[in-house]
Write an enzyme that holds these catalytic residues in place. Structure first.
Site, PDB file in Angstrom:
ATOM      1  N   SER A 155     -47.928  -8.780  43.494  1.00  0.00           N
ATOM      2  CA  SER A 155     -47.638  -9.851  42.546  1.00  0.00           C
ATOM      3  C   SER A 155     -48.277  -9.538  41.203  1.00  0.00           C
ATOM      4  O   SER A 155     -49.233  -8.754  41.105  1.00  0.00           O
ATOM      5  CB  SER A 155     -48.194 -11.176  43.077  1.00  0.00           C
ATOM      6  OG  SER A 155     -48.127 -12.203  42.118  1.00  0.00           O
ATOM      7  N   TYR A 169     -54.212 -16.628  47.326  1.00  0.00           N
ATOM      8  CA  TYR A 169     -53.080 -15.751  46.996  1.00  0.00           C
ATOM      9  C   TYR A 169     -53.527 -14.611  46.093  1.00  0.00           C
ATOM     10  O   TYR A 169     -53.161 -13.445  46.301  1.00  0.00           O
ATOM     11  CB  TYR A 169     -51.994 -16.586  46.325  1.00  0.00           C
ATOM     12  CG  TYR A 169     -50.685 -15.862  46.098  1.00  0.00           C
ATOM     13  CD1 TYR A 169     -49.714 -15.825  47.097  1.00  0.00           C
ATOM     14  CD2 TYR A 169     -50.407 -15.236  44.890  1.00  0.00           C
ATOM     15  CE1 TYR A 169     -48.505 -15.178  46.891  1.00  0.00           C
ATOM     16  CE2 TYR A 169     -49.201 -14.590  44.676  1.00  0.00           C
ATOM     17  CZ  TYR A 169     -48.254 -14.571  45.685  1.00  0.00           C
ATOM     18  OH  TYR A 169     -47.057 -13.925  45.470  1.00  0.00           O
TER      19      TYR A 169
END
Length: 259
Positions: A155, A169
């Protein structure tokens, strides 16, 4: 052989003909797009995820277009089940050439103020542990074959500090980059390559779990799952002597630069 594209036209090339790809999180989003793109390029694809109906739908799309797809239901957080699926693919196909670690999630309560230990565990177990379990499971077959490719869907929040996505995350995706780098450091001698793809915001179902709803207008300006499918296909079709260590990709309208 000539393969049908998903838009109904014919695809002349089969760059991945004879190769076997295993995609996690293949029932939707980036994983689904990766499965469609790799199958279109000629690979036999194994689709893993937790939702049988979604996986069957993707597999049917691939088969209807002339590709080869099989479903292997799996929770990547279950290390024993991961090993069983990997072993079953090798037993059936004799190889696993490409692994796409795309299974991932986030929790709505994600800030330091709201996240709890169960939410942290859920994110880490799927986004990081699951990717490690799958990679660990395919390496013996790749070493034996003298090569292979692992594509880790990380990401923008794995490369940069992003407040929006939360500590669990962010930690998982940062760690995935470190895992990816260590693969290239150690396994390149065996012909094994790893690529970490770091997308900015992508219009997928994971947005449905955002604490603040995302508008349709904002979704339309984000990366689309098909963009990531094309990126993954690009990585997979590079020559074996080429290692794309990391790809950082964002929408032109990149809110993560300011959020």
């Amino acid at each position: 052989m000539t393969t049908a594209r998903l838009d109904g036209t014919r695809l002349a090339g089969t760059q991945l003909d004879g190769q076997v790809a295993w995609i996690t999180g293949a029932g939707s989003g980036i994983g689904e797009a990766a499965a469609l793109a790799l199958a279109e390029a000629g690979a036999t694809v194994y689709l893993s995820g937790r939702r049988a109906e979604a996986l069957d739908t993707v597999a049917s799309r691939i088969r209807d277009a002339g590709g080869q797809a099989l479903v292997a239901l799996l929770d990547v957080a279950d290390k024993a089940a991961v090993r069983e699926v990997a072993d079953a693919i090798v037993q059936a196909q004799g190889r696993i050439d490409i692994l796409v670690n795309s299974a991932g999630l986030n929790v709505p309560n994600r800030s330091w103020e709201t996240v709890d230990t169960d939410g942290w565990d859920q994110v880490i177990q799927v986004d990081l542990d699951g990717a490690f379990y799958c990679t660990h499971a395919v390496l013996p077959a790749m070493r034996k074959a003298g090569g292979g490719l692992v594509i880790n869907v990380s990401s923008w929040a794995g490369r940069y500090d992003v407040r929006l996505t939360g500590p669990a995350y962010n930690a998982a995706k940062h760690a995935m980059l470190a895992m990816n780098a260590s693969l290239n450091l150690e396994e390149g001698q065996h012909g094994i390559r790893a690529c970490a793809i770091c997308p900015g915001e992508v219009n997928t179902a994971i947005l449905d779990r955002r604490p603040v709803p995302v508008t349709a207008e904002d979704r339309a300006r984000m990366l689309q799952s098909e963009d990531l499918g094309a990126t993954i296909r690009f990585v997979a079709t590079m020559p074996a002597h080429v290692c794309l260590n990391e790809i950082l990709i964002s929408p032109t309208w990149n809110r993560l630069n300011i959020v």
